[in-house]
Design a protein around this motif. Structure first.
Motif, PDB file in Angstrom:
ATOM      1  N   LEU A 111      -6.119  -3.829  -1.750  1.00 29.33           N
ATOM      2  CA  LEU A 111      -5.188  -4.040  -0.635  1.00 29.33           C
ATOM      3  C   LEU A 111      -5.861  -3.738   0.698  1.00 29.33           C
ATOM      4  N   ARG A 112      -6.680  -2.697   0.717  1.00 27.84           N
ATOM      5  CA  ARG A 112      -7.407  -2.379   1.958  1.00 27.84           C
ATOM      6  C   ARG A 112      -8.358  -3.513   2.337  1.00 27.84           C
ATOM      7  N   SER A 113      -9.031  -4.106   1.357  1.00 30.17           N
ATOM      8  CA  SER A 113      -9.947  -5.218   1.618  1.00 30.17           C
ATOM      9  C   SER A 113      -9.197  -6.428   2.166  1.00 30.17           C
ATOM     10  N   ALA A 114      -8.027  -6.707   1.617  1.00 27.23           N
ATOM     11  CA  ALA A 114      -7.224  -7.828   2.120  1.00 27.23           C
ATOM     12  C   ALA A 114      -6.805  -7.575   3.559  1.00 27.23           C
ATOM     13  N   ARG A 115      -6.372  -6.358   3.845  1.00 26.31           N
ATOM     14  CA  ARG A 115      -5.967  -6.029   5.216  1.00 26.31           C
ATOM     15  C   ARG A 115      -7.146  -6.133   6.178  1.00 26.31           C
ATOM     16  N   PHE A 166       6.856  -4.550  -6.497  1.00 25.48           N
ATOM     17  CA  PHE A 166       5.429  -4.653  -6.162  1.00 25.48           C
ATOM     18  C   PHE A 166       4.854  -5.966  -6.668  1.00 25.48           C
ATOM     19  N   ALA A 167       5.055  -6.269  -7.954  1.00 30.85           N
ATOM     20  CA  ALA A 167       4.525  -7.516  -8.521  1.00 30.85           C
ATOM     21  C   ALA A 167       5.155  -8.724  -7.858  1.00 30.85           C
ATOM     22  N   GLU A 168       6.451  -8.641  -7.540  1.00 31.61           N
ATOM     23  CA  GLU A 168       7.124  -9.764  -6.879  1.00 31.61           C
ATOM     24  C   GLU A 168       6.543 -10.003  -5.492  1.00 31.61           C
ATOM     25  N   GLY A 169       6.370  -8.935  -4.722  1.00 35.00           N
ATOM     26  CA  GLY A 169       5.807  -9.066  -3.381  1.00 35.00           C
ATOM     27  C   GLY A 169       4.375  -9.562  -3.400  1.00 35.00           C
ATOM     28  N   LEU A 170       3.590  -9.043  -4.358  1.00 35.32           N
ATOM     29  CA  LEU A 170       2.194  -9.476  -4.481  1.00 35.32           C
ATOM     30  C   LEU A 170       2.118 -10.955  -4.832  1.00 35.32           C
ATOM     31  N   GLY A 171       2.928 -11.387  -5.779  1.00 36.41           N
ATOM     32  CA  GLY A 171       2.906 -12.797  -6.182  1.00 36.41           C
ATOM     33  C   GLY A 171       3.327 -13.726  -5.067  1.00 36.41           C
ATOM     34  N   SER A 205       0.839  -1.209   0.000  1.00 32.87           N
ATOM     35  CA  SER A 205       0.000   0.000   0.000  1.00 32.87           C
ATOM     36  C   SER A 205       0.873   1.258   0.000  1.00 32.87           C
ATOM     37  N   ALA A 206       1.991   1.212   0.731  1.00 34.44           N
ATOM     38  CA  ALA A 206       2.893   2.365   0.762  1.00 34.44           C
ATOM     39  C   ALA A 206       3.489   2.629  -0.619  1.00 34.44           C
ATOM     40  N   GLN A 207       3.754   1.558  -1.368  1.00 35.59           N
ATOM     41  CA  GLN A 207       4.273   1.745  -2.727  1.00 35.59           C
ATOM     42  C   GLN A 207       3.227   2.413  -3.618  1.00 35.59           C
ATOM     43  N   GLU A 233      -7.441  -9.863  -7.419  1.00 30.73           N
ATOM     44  CA  GLU A 233      -8.073  -8.882  -8.298  1.00 30.73           C
ATOM     45  C   GLU A 233      -7.080  -7.861  -8.833  1.00 30.73           C
ATOM     46  N   ILE A 234      -5.893  -7.829  -8.229  1.00 25.34           N
ATOM     47  CA  ILE A 234      -4.942  -6.755  -8.534  1.00 25.34           C
ATOM     48  C   ILE A 234      -4.136  -7.072  -9.782  1.00 25.34           C
ATOM     49  N   SER A 235      -4.062  -6.110 -10.661  1.00 27.46           N
ATOM     50  CA  SER A 235      -3.140  -6.136 -11.793  1.00 27.46           C
ATOM     51  C   SER A 235      -2.178  -4.966 -11.611  1.00 27.46           C
ATOM     52  N   PRO A 236      -0.857  -5.233 -11.513  1.00 24.14           N
ATOM     53  CA  PRO A 236       0.091  -4.131 -11.289  1.00 24.14           C
ATOM     54  C   PRO A 236      -0.014  -3.013 -12.315  1.00 24.14           C
ATOM     55  N   ALA A 237      -0.559  -3.322 -13.490  1.00 20.99           N
ATOM     56  CA  ALA A 237      -0.703  -2.299 -14.519  1.00 20.99           C
ATOM     57  C   ALA A 237      -2.063  -1.606 -14.453  1.00 20.99           C
ATOM     58  N   GLY A 238      -2.882  -1.979 -13.463  1.00 25.84           N
ATOM     59  CA  GLY A 238      -4.232  -1.442 -13.389  1.00 25.84           C
ATOM     60  C   GLY A 238      -4.301  -0.088 -12.707  1.00 25.84           C
ATOM     61  N   ASP A 239      -5.546   0.343 -12.453  1.00 26.08           N
ATOM     62  CA  ASP A 239      -5.805   1.619 -11.801  1.00 26.08           C
ATOM     63  C   ASP A 239      -5.279   1.593 -10.371  1.00 26.08           C
ATOM     64  N   LEU A 240      -4.473   2.581 -10.026  1.00 25.74           N
ATOM     65  CA  LEU A 240      -3.827   2.578  -8.707  1.00 25.74           C
ATOM     66  C   LEU A 240      -4.843   2.695  -7.574  1.00 25.74           C
TER      67      LEU A 240
END
Length: 425
Positions: free
Chosen positions: A394-398, A187-192, A165-167, A380-387
């Motif tokens: 990310l908020r929903s996951a938290r 970001f993509a590495e951490g998410l994966g 989220s900070a990124q 649901e997250i795509s690193p190339a998607g809408d920030l």
């Protein structure tokens, strides 16, 4: 300010020792009124306990455990009494007569530990599981949960989500600057990596089988030896056995442990299509329903007629006129015991492979649902998607992580959990 509560925390009287716990802001005063003066903190001291008229109630060991560094997070006193019913009743009667004291509700001591930050929600569930544990596997899994085995992992995941989220925030803050609106490769590495490890946890064996027992359903036509085998497996004459077909009319269930593995065995009505007896037909319908919920079916009928993945068992091998099976999983005689040790050995091995490993945290339905919810949000997250949409996922996951460990919890959910505890815990 919370009430001061008390309850018998040991087993039912009579017993060698009866332990009464007192917790809350009035614990020190209650102990002083009973024992004359407070003992040194965290030191067991022998004292005469007296009522308001100076009558001796008991000669007991007393402890004073000041908060917040104790089980409930608030001042606590313990009275280690002689465990007779009259002694316990007399001391409880004096406590009940003190202003500001009341008897505890089920699970109230543990609920206060949760409220005061001594246990999180997952650890509280582990304590409930530990109190209900009947086998070594259940005990070790509960200890892992109570010891924070899940909580530490979830806190780590929560921290990783905050980093992600900070990124997002950093990119949004500098999005008006040239070449600064892209997320870094990390970001993509951490998410994966986070998605992968949560998926591994979700794939683990669940707590249901550990708590309820590995469900083994005995099925087959009437008079195929199901009830005799059932009795042999549970080592009890639980089912009525007779040469008459159709003796079993309902599903009979027994839970037991074999070599420390929890099992639930179910004896069912004989399956056939020609009955006109309405009671027997109800039994057959319930038997078919039990098959759908089985972890394993032992099929005692004709070869190839059982459910998929059932073990075909040839029974009554001590009789010369039995129906023979060309390639059964096992040949046994529940009456003489032939083949039974081998059947038990194979059941143990099969169930152990389907249950959590010893000492491994097993997810409850609630925990599994929330982890699945967190993974769905992350997926649901795509690193190339809408920030902004990524930030919301990310908020929903938290939020799911917070509900799992109790950072956010509804009153109804807390009531359901703590009602599992006995009075005094």
């Amino acid at each position: 300010m919370m009430d001061t509560i008390f309850a018998l925390s040991s087993g039912s009287a009579p017993a060698g020792i009866g332990v009464i716990r007192i917790s809350g802001p009035g614990a020190a005063d209650a102990l002083q009124r009973l024992a004359g003066k407070l003992p040194p903190p965290r030191r067991a001291v022998a004292r005469y306990l007296k009522d308001s008229d100076g009558g001796v109630l008991d000669h007991a060991l007393v402890l004073f455990l000041p908060g917040p560094h104790n089980a409930t997070g608030e001042d606590t006193a313990e009275l280690h009494l002689h465990g007779g019913r009259a002694v316990i009743a007399a001391v409880e009667g004096v406590l009940a007569g003190m202003d500001g004291l009341r008897r505890a509700e089920p699970g109230e001591f543990t609920r206060r530990a949760f409220i005061n930050g001594r246990l999180d929600l997952a650890e509280s569930e582990g304590l409930a599981d530990l109190l209900e544990a009947e086998t070594e596997l259940q005990r070790r899994s509960a200890m892992a949960l109570l010891g924070g085995g899940l909580s530490r992992v979830v806190e780590e995941w929560r921290g990783q989500v905050l980093t992600l989220s900070a990124q997002i925030e950093a990119v949004l803050d500098f999005s008006d600057e040239e070449d600064s609106a892209d997320l870094p490769p990390s970001f993509a590495e951490g998410l994966g990596a986070l998605q992968s490890v949560i998926g591994e946890w979700l794939a683990r064996p669940r707590a249901r089988a550990l708590k309820e027992g590995f469900r083994v359903v005995l099925a087959g036509p009437p008079n195929s030896g199901k009830s005799t085998l059932f009795n042999a497996l549970v080592e009890d004459e639980a089912a009525i056995t007779a040469p008459t077909a159709g003796t079993t009319r309902d599903v009979l269930q027994r839970t037991c442990a074999i070599a420390g593995i929890p099992f639930t065995f179910l004896d069912t009505a004989g399956l056939h299509e020609v009955s006109t007896d309405p009671i027997e037909l109800i039994g057959i319908e319930r038997a078919r329903a039990a098959l759908g919920k089985a972890d394993l079916v032992l099929w005692l009928g004709d070869e190839g007629q059982g459910p998929p993945d059932a073990w075909e068992i040839e029974t009554k091998i001590d009789l010369g006129n039995r129906n023979r099976t060309s390639s059964p999983e096992m040949r046994i005689s529940a009456a003489t015991g032939e083949g039974m040790d081998e059947l038990r050995r194979r059941l143990i091995a099969h169930a152990a492979a389907a249950l959590p490993n010893p000492g491994q945290v097993a997810l409850s339905d609630r925990q599994h649902t929330l982890l699945a919810e967190a993974l769905a949000s992350l997926s649901e997250i795509s690193p190339a998607g809408d920030l902004l949409l990524i930030g919301e996922s990310l908020r929903s996951a938290r939020s799911a992580f917070d509900r799992l460990i109790g950072r956010s919890a509804t009153e109804d959910m807390l009531n359901t959990l703590f009602s599992r505890f006995c009075i005094g815990k």
